[in-house]
Design a protein around this motif. Structure first.
Motif, PDB file in Angstrom:
ATOM      1  N   PRO A 158       0.804  -1.223   0.000  1.00 42.69           N
ATOM      2  CA  PRO A 158       0.000   0.000   0.000  1.00 42.69           C
ATOM      3  C   PRO A 158       0.841   1.279   0.000  1.00 42.69           C
ATOM      4  N   LEU A 159       2.008   1.253   0.657  1.00 40.80           N
ATOM      5  CA  LEU A 159       2.836   2.456   0.729  1.00 40.80           C
ATOM      6  C   LEU A 159       3.374   2.836  -0.648  1.00 40.80           C
ATOM      7  N   LEU A 160       3.714   1.848  -1.464  1.00 38.62           N
ATOM      8  CA  LEU A 160       4.155   2.142  -2.828  1.00 38.62           C
ATOM      9  C   LEU A 160       3.085   2.936  -3.570  1.00 38.62           C
ATOM     10  N   LEU A 161       1.844   2.489  -3.447  1.00 36.65           N
ATOM     11  CA  LEU A 161       0.740   3.135  -4.156  1.00 36.65           C
ATOM     12  C   LEU A 161       0.402   4.493  -3.539  1.00 36.65           C
ATOM     13  N   GLU A 162       0.388   4.571  -2.205  1.00 38.00           N
ATOM     14  CA  GLU A 162       0.058   5.833  -1.542  1.00 38.00           C
ATOM     15  C   GLU A 162       1.111   6.898  -1.843  1.00 38.00           C
ATOM     16  N   GLY A 163       2.364   6.489  -1.912  1.00 39.74           N
ATOM     17  CA  GLY A 163       3.408   7.437  -2.277  1.00 39.74           C
ATOM     18  C   GLY A 163       3.216   7.944  -3.695  1.00 39.74           C
ATOM     19  N   SER A 164       2.908   7.026  -4.612  1.00 37.15           N
ATOM     20  CA  SER A 164       2.699   7.397  -6.002  1.00 37.15           C
ATOM     21  C   SER A 164       1.518   8.357  -6.157  1.00 37.15           C
ATOM     22  N   LEU A 165       0.457   8.117  -5.381  1.00 39.80           N
ATOM     23  CA  LEU A 165      -0.720   8.992  -5.434  1.00 39.80           C
ATOM     24  C   LEU A 165      -0.398  10.416  -5.001  1.00 39.80           C
ATOM     25  N   ARG A 166       0.677  10.566  -4.200  1.00 39.57           N
ATOM     26  CA  ARG A 166       1.076  11.897  -3.711  1.00 39.57           C
ATOM     27  C   ARG A 166       2.217  12.478  -4.534  1.00 39.57           C
ATOM     28  N   GLY A 167       2.468  11.894  -5.690  1.00 39.93           N
ATOM     29  CA  GLY A 167       3.486  12.429  -6.582  1.00 39.93           C
ATOM     30  C   GLY A 167       4.904  12.035  -6.240  1.00 39.93           C
ATOM     31  N   LEU A 168       5.081  11.029  -5.382  1.00 42.45           N
ATOM     32  CA  LEU A 168       6.418  10.579  -4.998  1.00 42.45           C
ATOM     33  C   LEU A 168       6.798   9.338  -5.790  1.00 42.45           C
ATOM     34  N   ASP A 169       8.081   9.225  -6.115  1.00 37.59           N
ATOM     35  CA  ASP A 169       8.580   7.972  -6.674  1.00 37.59           C
ATOM     36  C   ASP A 169       8.641   6.945  -5.551  1.00 37.59           C
ATOM     37  N   ALA A 170       8.479   5.679  -5.906  1.00 41.30           N
ATOM     38  CA  ALA A 170       8.515   4.634  -4.880  1.00 41.30           C
ATOM     39  C   ALA A 170       9.041   3.340  -5.486  1.00 41.30           C
ATOM     40  N   VAL A 171       9.823   2.618  -4.700  1.00 44.58           N
ATOM     41  CA  VAL A 171      10.395   1.354  -5.145  1.00 44.58           C
ATOM     42  C   VAL A 171      10.492   0.420  -3.958  1.00 44.58           C
ATOM     43  N   CYS A 172      10.266  -0.852  -4.201  1.00 44.09           N
ATOM     44  CA  CYS A 172      10.405  -1.868  -3.149  1.00 44.09           C
ATOM     45  C   CYS A 172      11.581  -2.770  -3.477  1.00 44.09           C
ATOM     46  N   LEU A 173      12.501  -2.919  -2.544  1.00 47.71           N
ATOM     47  CA  LEU A 173      13.625  -3.842  -2.669  1.00 47.71           C
ATOM     48  C   LEU A 173      13.276  -5.106  -1.897  1.00 47.71           C
TER      49      LEU A 173
END
Length: 244
Positions: A158-173
């Motif tokens: 969910p954090l990946l998506l919530e970050g993206s919704l706020r205009g932030l890049d996001a990546v999971c390692l």
């Protein structure tokens, strides 16, 4: 359930990255961030409080730290929790709150850390990444392989998506781990990847020593169980075979 971040520090610098490690498979994110925070002396900036869940205190070298919150080191921020509250509403609220806090402190990219289950793992654990943008993917290109498919759950998904919704890049390692016990070996691989991607120089020798200790303890337990099974089989009385 309400999730609240309470500010601890008077001044908090703008942080380019927020790195997340919430309890999950192999506890790799928690172990990795705890190690970086303690090795580098990151300072607590926010404590996380969840409605109906007591706030614990963690003691390290005589100093008290929050068991869940955000720590800051230069232009890096780290969110992690020692204990998990996996109620669906709480997980979603944590993800939304962390994403919103990231935006407020100037974060440009969220990096989630997670384990990927590999029950029969014998070799060095492999690393994978999944990103919401090409820019975020560049962080771990050449360090990890792109994840071909699957589902990312827990707080990280969910954090990946919530970050993206706020205009932030996001990546999971993601790192391979048997997932049956806390895995400092996998966490060590994660820290090494962060060193390379973010230009850090965090020593992982303590994690490697802990991994060796756990591997030895696991092997001793397996041998003991095998010996116990052998003795039980030898002591068992033979049963007559019945034919109809």
């Amino acid at each position: 359930m309400e999730v609240e971040f309470i500010r601890l520090a008077d001044e908090i610098p703008e942080c380019e990255f927020l790195i997340e490690g919430y309890p999950g498979i192999g506890m790799v994110g928690v172990i990795a961030i705890r190690h970086v925070v303690t090795e580098c002396g990151a300072e607590p900036a926010f404590v996380m409080k969840i409605e109906d869940m007591p706030t614990a205190a963690i003691v390290h070298e005589g100093r008290v730290y929050p068991s869940a919150g955000v720590f800051v080191l230069d232009d890096l921020s780290f969110f992690y929790a020692e204990q998990a509250d996996m109620r669906p509403g709480v997980v979603q609220n944590i993800s939304e709150s962390v994403a919103e806090l990231s935006r407020e402190i100037g974060v440009e990219c969220i990096v989630c850390l997670a384990g990927i289950r590999a029950p029969d793992l014998e070799d060095e654990p492999s690393l994978y990444y999944a990103a919401t943008s090409d820019k975020a993917a560049e962080l771990f290109e050449g360090i990890a392989e792109p994840l071909k498919g699957g589902t990312i759950t827990g707080v990280s998904g969910p954090l990946l998506l919530e970050g993206s919704l706020r205009g932030l890049d996001a990546v999971c390692l993601l790192v391979e781990t048997p997932g049956t016990y806390p895995d400092p070996k996998a966490a060590s691989r994660v820290v090494e990847a962060l060193n390379e991607a973010l230009g850090l120089s965090v020593d992982v020798s303590k994690l490697e020593e802990e991994a060796e200790r756990i591997a030895k303890a696991v092997e001793e337990t397996v041998q003991r169980l095998r010996e116990q099974q052998r003795m039980e089989e030898e002591e068992a009385e033979p049963t007559e075979r019945m034919f109809v």
